[in-house]
Design a protein around this motif. Structure first.
Motif, PDB file in Angstrom:
ATOM      1  N   PHE A   1       0.773  -1.276  -0.012  1.00  0.00           N
ATOM      2  CA  PHE A   1      -0.139   0.125   0.048  1.00  0.00           C
ATOM      3  C   PHE A   1       0.815   1.118  -0.241  1.00  0.00           C
ATOM      4  O   PHE A   1       0.487   2.312  -0.570  1.00  0.00           O
ATOM      5  CB  PHE A   1      -0.955  -0.030   1.128  1.00  0.00           C
ATOM      6  N   ALA A   2       1.876   1.301   0.665  1.00  0.00           N
ATOM      7  CA  ALA A   2       2.856   2.525   0.748  1.00  0.00           C
ATOM      8  C   ALA A   2       3.436   2.816  -0.654  1.00  0.00           C
ATOM      9  O   ALA A   2       3.434   3.878  -0.988  1.00  0.00           O
ATOM     10  CB  ALA A   2       3.789   2.176   1.966  1.00  0.00           C
TER      11      ALA A   2
ATOM     12  N   GLN B   1       8.717   9.487  -7.092  1.00  0.00           N
ATOM     13  CA  GLN B   1       8.813   9.506  -5.656  1.00  0.00           C
ATOM     14  C   GLN B   1       9.540   8.198  -4.866  1.00  0.00           C
ATOM     15  O   GLN B   1      10.031   8.062  -3.979  1.00  0.00           O
ATOM     16  CB  GLN B   1       7.532   9.549  -4.891  1.00  0.00           C
ATOM     17  N   ILE B   2       9.189   7.034  -5.993  1.00  0.00           N
ATOM     18  CA  ILE B   2       9.723   5.532  -5.360  1.00  0.00           C
ATOM     19  C   ILE B   2      11.034   5.459  -5.682  1.00  0.00           C
ATOM     20  O   ILE B   2      11.942   4.913  -4.807  1.00  0.00           O
ATOM     21  CB  ILE B   2       9.011   4.554  -6.321  1.00  0.00           C
TER      22      ILE B   2
ATOM     23  N   PRO C   1      10.983   4.393   2.088  1.00  0.00           N
ATOM     24  CA  PRO C   1      10.311   3.446   1.428  1.00  0.00           C
ATOM     25  C   PRO C   1       9.114   2.951   2.272  1.00  0.00           C
ATOM     26  O   PRO C   1       8.176   2.560   1.440  1.00  0.00           O
ATOM     27  CB  PRO C   1      11.052   2.373   0.993  1.00  0.00           C
ATOM     28  N   TRP C   2       9.140   3.114   3.448  1.00  0.00           N
ATOM     29  CA  TRP C   2       8.092   2.532   4.545  1.00  0.00           C
ATOM     30  C   TRP C   2       6.860   3.487   4.690  1.00  0.00           C
ATOM     31  O   TRP C   2       6.054   3.137   5.307  1.00  0.00           O
ATOM     32  CB  TRP C   2       8.732   1.998   5.738  1.00  0.00           C
ATOM     33  N   LEU C   3       7.015   4.520   4.242  1.00  0.00           N
ATOM     34  CA  LEU C   3       6.177   5.651   4.590  1.00  0.00           C
ATOM     35  C   LEU C   3       5.175   5.861   3.222  1.00  0.00           C
ATOM     36  O   LEU C   3       5.843   6.141   2.110  1.00  0.00           O
ATOM     37  CB  LEU C   3       6.534   6.986   4.922  1.00  0.00           C
ATOM     38  N   PRO C   4       3.700   6.057   3.602  1.00  0.00           N
ATOM     39  CA  PRO C   4       3.228   6.424   2.278  1.00  0.00           C
ATOM     40  C   PRO C   4       3.301   7.637   1.672  1.00  0.00           C
ATOM     41  O   PRO C   4       4.189   8.545   2.262  1.00  0.00           O
ATOM     42  CB  PRO C   4       1.440   6.334   2.661  1.00  0.00           C
TER      43      PRO C   4
END
Length: 330
Positions: free
Chosen positions: A49-50, A58-59, A66-69
């Motif tokens: 989902f994140a 952004q990726i 990487p663990w935050l939306p």
């Protein structure tokens, strides 16, 4: 006399206290490992989902976590006046301005996935294949399990064991001979070929599940039905299928899960995009050489996991009851 009674009751109090402490520590340990396993299994969907809330820029940005939306463009370490800001704002423009950036990012990836790829075709093909395979599996496995589990005849035990052993043969070995079979029937590059070969994975195990469930049903039901003049077909449809409903649901869920998530056979038998299913189509359309469109890949993974998740959420009790039915008899 009172002192003697107190002396005799002291060991009981100590014993009860030690049992209570043991139970408390056992409960604490159980909850600790339950929480540990819950975190372990919930991390992958959370990471999906994140990632599904972010744009490709952004990726790939090394300054983001990487663990935050997805957050705002400035929080993502992007230059508000640069070229990437336009793409980020374009992704948010398709959502609602009052929604969080993570929700807008997910909506943008969902819109791209649904309108710019063949994902709807893959989803439709997967639904058709899965429904057909589930129906075929149940039409074969239920009568087979009834005959092997209740109608005792010479070699029925060996045959039942052989049915289960065929399930243990991995599809990575079966797809080579099955490729020749499907090709000789003219079903290569067609999802009808998948409908033909998927039951080789689902029928053996579903038959084994139903054998265990049918054998756990008391034999007095057979005797009562025979006394009333019922034949074996009437016994199956009027007595055993209603009684074995949890086992039927467990077998149906298993057949659905295998058909929905199978990957090897679609990759080997299907070549055109119009015939691909979700598992193979998502990878072939969203991965080009060394370019991975991770936002849409994770969005597709979340959507593909939704039907099995809904089914397990509502039918988990029946599934567990069906799988454990053969453990005890009577």
């Amino acid at each position: 006399m009172t002192a003697q009674a107190a002396t005799l009751d002291a060991p009981r109090l100590v014993s009860r206290g030690s049992i209570a402490r043991s139970r408390r520590w056992a409960l604490i340990t159980s909850y600790f490992f339950l929480l540990l396993f819950a975190l372990f299994f919930l991390v992958p969907p959370y990471y999906q989902f994140a990632t599904a809330t972010k744009t490709s820029e952004q990726i790939s940005n090394q300054n983001t976590n990487p663990w935050l939306p997805a957050l705002s463009s400035s929080d993502q370490g992007m230059n508000p006046g640069g070229a990437n800001a336009g793409k980020a704002s374009l992704a948010q423009a398709r959502g609602k301005s009052w929604l969080p950036a993570a929700v807008n990012g997910f909506i943008a990836n969902l819109d791209d996935l649904w309108n710019q790829t063949d994902f709807p075709i893959y989803f439709r093909n997967s639904a058709i294949v899965t429904i057909c395979v589930v129906v075929i599996t149940m039409l074969i496995s239920v009568p087979a399990a009834f005959s092997l589990g209740r109608m005792r005849f010479w070699g029925s035990g060996i045959l039942a064991t052989g049915v289960f052993l065929t399930y243990l043969v991995p599809d990575s070995l079966l797809f080579i001979p099955l490729f020749k079979v499907v090709g000789s029937l003219g079903l290569l590059n067609s999802y009808w070929g998948l409908i033909l070969v998927y039951p080789t994975l689902t029928v053996p195990f579903c038959t084994w599940i139903m054998i265990g469930y049918f054998q756990s049903i008391p034999k007095e039901l057979d005797e009562a039905a025979l006394i009333d003049g019922a034949n074996h077909v009437q016994m199956l449809f009027k007595i055993f299928i209603p009684v074995a409903l949890p086992g039927l649901i467990a077998a149906t869920i298993f057949a659905f899960t295998v058909s929905w998530a199978e990957f090897v056979y679609p990759m080997a038998f299907i070549f055109s995009s119009s015939q691909l299913v979700l598992t193979a189509g998502t990878i072939t359309s969203l991965v080009k050489a060394d370019v991975y469109q991770w936002g849409m890949i994770m969005t597709a993974a979340l959507l593909a996991a939704t039907p099995p998740l809904v089914i397990y959420a509502f039918l988990m009790d029946y599934y567990i009851a069906g799988l454990t039915a053969g453990a005890t008899k009577g």
